[in-house]
Write an enzyme that holds these catalytic residues in place. Sequence first.
Site, PDB file in Angstrom:
ATOM      1  N   LYS A 163       0.814  -1.214   0.000  1.00 23.15           N
ATOM      2  CA  LYS A 163       0.000   0.000   0.000  1.00 23.15           C
ATOM      3  C   LYS A 163       0.855   1.275   0.000  1.00 23.15           C
ATOM      4  O   LYS A 163       0.388   2.335  -0.406  1.00 23.15           O
ATOM      5  CB  LYS A 163      -0.954  -0.010   1.186  1.00 23.15           C
ATOM      6  CG  LYS A 163      -2.044  -1.059   1.020  1.00 23.15           C
ATOM      7  CD  LYS A 163      -3.138  -0.932   2.048  1.00 23.15           C
ATOM      8  CE  LYS A 163      -4.325  -1.823   1.728  1.00 23.15           C
ATOM      9  NZ  LYS A 163      -4.010  -3.256   1.791  1.00 23.15           N
TER      10      LYS A 163
HETATM   11  C1  PLP Z   1      -4.532  -4.307   1.068  1.00 28.24           C
HETATM   12  C2  PLP Z   1      -3.770  -5.582   0.960  1.00 28.24           C
HETATM   13  C3  PLP Z   1      -4.137  -6.585   0.030  1.00 28.24           C
HETATM   14  C4  PLP Z   1      -5.365  -6.475  -0.863  1.00 28.24           C
HETATM   15  O1  PLP Z   1      -5.239  -5.490  -1.853  1.00 28.24           O
HETATM   16  P1  PLP Z   1      -6.508  -4.986  -2.654  1.00 28.24           P
HETATM   17  O2  PLP Z   1      -6.045  -3.856  -3.471  1.00 28.24           O
HETATM   18  O3  PLP Z   1      -7.520  -4.595  -1.616  1.00 28.24           O
HETATM   19  O4  PLP Z   1      -6.991  -6.141  -3.467  1.00 28.24           O
HETATM   20  C5  PLP Z   1      -3.355  -7.720  -0.041  1.00 28.24           C
HETATM   21  N1  PLP Z   1      -2.281  -7.892   0.765  1.00 28.24           N
HETATM   22  C6  PLP Z   1      -1.913  -6.959   1.664  1.00 28.24           C
HETATM   23  C7  PLP Z   1      -0.737  -7.220   2.534  1.00 28.24           C
HETATM   24  C8  PLP Z   1      -2.628  -5.770   1.786  1.00 28.24           C
HETATM   25  O5  PLP Z   1      -2.257  -4.854   2.686  1.00 28.24           O
END
Ligand code: PLP
Length: 559
Positions: free
Chosen positions: A124
């Site tokens: 993120k």
């Molecule tokens: C947010 C997140 C996801 C999922 O990502 P999306 O964009 O919501 O599909 C997967 N793995 C981790 C570690 C995350 O923080």
Amino acid sequence: MVANNSKYSSTRYHDSSLREFFSFEDVVLKGLASDGGLFHPHEVPNVGSDKYLGWKDLSFPELAYNVMRLYIDNHEISDAELKDIVNRSYSTFRHPDTVPLVPLDEDKSLYLLELFHGPTFAFKDVALQFLGNLFEFFLVRKNKNLEGGPNATRHHLTVIGATSGDTGSAAIYGLRGKKDVSIFIMFPDGKVSPVQEAQMTTVLDPNVHCLSVQGTFDDCQDYVKALFADPETNKIHHLAAVNSINWARILAQITYYFSAYFQLLKTKPDLEKVKFVVPTGNFGDILAGYYAQRMGLPIEKLVIATNENDILHRFWRTGSYSKSPKPASEPHEGIKEDGAQAHEAGVKETYSPAMDILVSSNFERLLWHLSLEHELETNPEVKYESSVRAAGQKIDSWFQDLKRTGSFTVQPEILNKARSIFATHRVSNAETLDAIRDCYRGDAIAKKGYVLDPHSAIGVAASLREIEQQKTTAAAPTVSLATAHAAKFAGAVELALQNEKGFDFNTVLPEQFVGLNDKERKVLKVSSDEGLFGIRNIITREVEKEKIAAHALNGSSSS
Ligand SMILES: *Cc1c(COP(=O)(O)O)cnc(C)c1O
């Protein structure tokens, strides 16, 4: 003249008298359209291999700049400004390649794209480092052009969000210390992992506020929704959200699909197509891959890997998007003899909490693109605008149905389109731990001793299944996306590896996590009695304090 791909509209605009276009700045600051739809670029630019192959030797920030430039008009952000924002956003990453590609098994042609080298050790950061700088850029510019001199009321942005872990810390690290922006992150008291809580609460910048709220994650989300809908709050604050539906987050994520392709090209000069496997929750990460494909990147398949919260997996099997695993037409198990309906089946708690969702909010964007394509094909004689309207109408009615009945079903043609681009695999909790262990041992992959976090493990488990299924065809290389560092999810990793000889969790612990628990913390507790009223008071009080401090600072610097 603004190019079509730097104009934005909502997925739900269906009334032509209401149809309007939004600038990139509108889209970033609003987050969600007022009709409840999501913003999408009016046209997706197709760059073609001539152009994108010219990008193959660029650094990650240069690549990000070139991708983003196509979606943001020069009049809104100049070349020099965009370069500066992008460079600052990725200078916080620890790895020289920003998102390095690691071979896991050359025979199987399986690679891992490590997206977790940013400040909070989760993918993120790629989006939120950028979004934080964008927010600041827009606010600083508004305040520079302020009429009435330094004493006029400055524009101030109040970002609020709820988190069960990763989003909160990435948003905080994206916004800490930013001018004219405050951030309030609510998390359920005692219910986020110790590392995540420590990451959030040890950030001491005056504009960062963590609220430890008595209740569940859903309660926190309800408070956020209530604040956005609250006239009192909106009178005083300009609210903004950082959740995964913000277009700028999707945009930032497109870059690493190109980067992965170019990294692969260095070792495989005759590379044609690539397959990406993505651990998926809200469909943000993988949606960026869909945009990369539409831009012309030769992606053979985008593979959705879900945990036991498998609404997407079920959609691809049936064409029904349904909150509950049972089709809406069948009698619901929860309906008791006296007619009282039991609680809607909730989200399952899994070892991959960042993917624990009931519905995937970004899925609406994919459906919009697919239904527009369908409209254009079935009614080629009507005006483009009419097809856009028809697609918007359809999206609107589907999501009304979802709200009312808990599900909707798309036409077979749309499902077929979805199937031609995406595949899905569901990975259970037990299979997640197995994948961590089998990869560590080198049983499942050639590389030995690699420690996967549970989210990335779901991706690798799905990759291995996909490779197994496709054995007979000349397979394209598989790139599995690693979304978090193993140290963030110690519980599941230790559970999987506790009996492995020689495994010591401390060896995977990054230096940034050592001693994190002993650092000074800043956190405000909110009891369930105080509730929304208490939260609103905290926000108003803290923002006022910050404004006074900022004013004092501006006053002294201008004298
Ligand atoms: C947010 C997140 C996801 C999922 O990502 P999306 O964009 O919501 O599909 C997967 N793995 C981790 C570690 C995350 O923080």
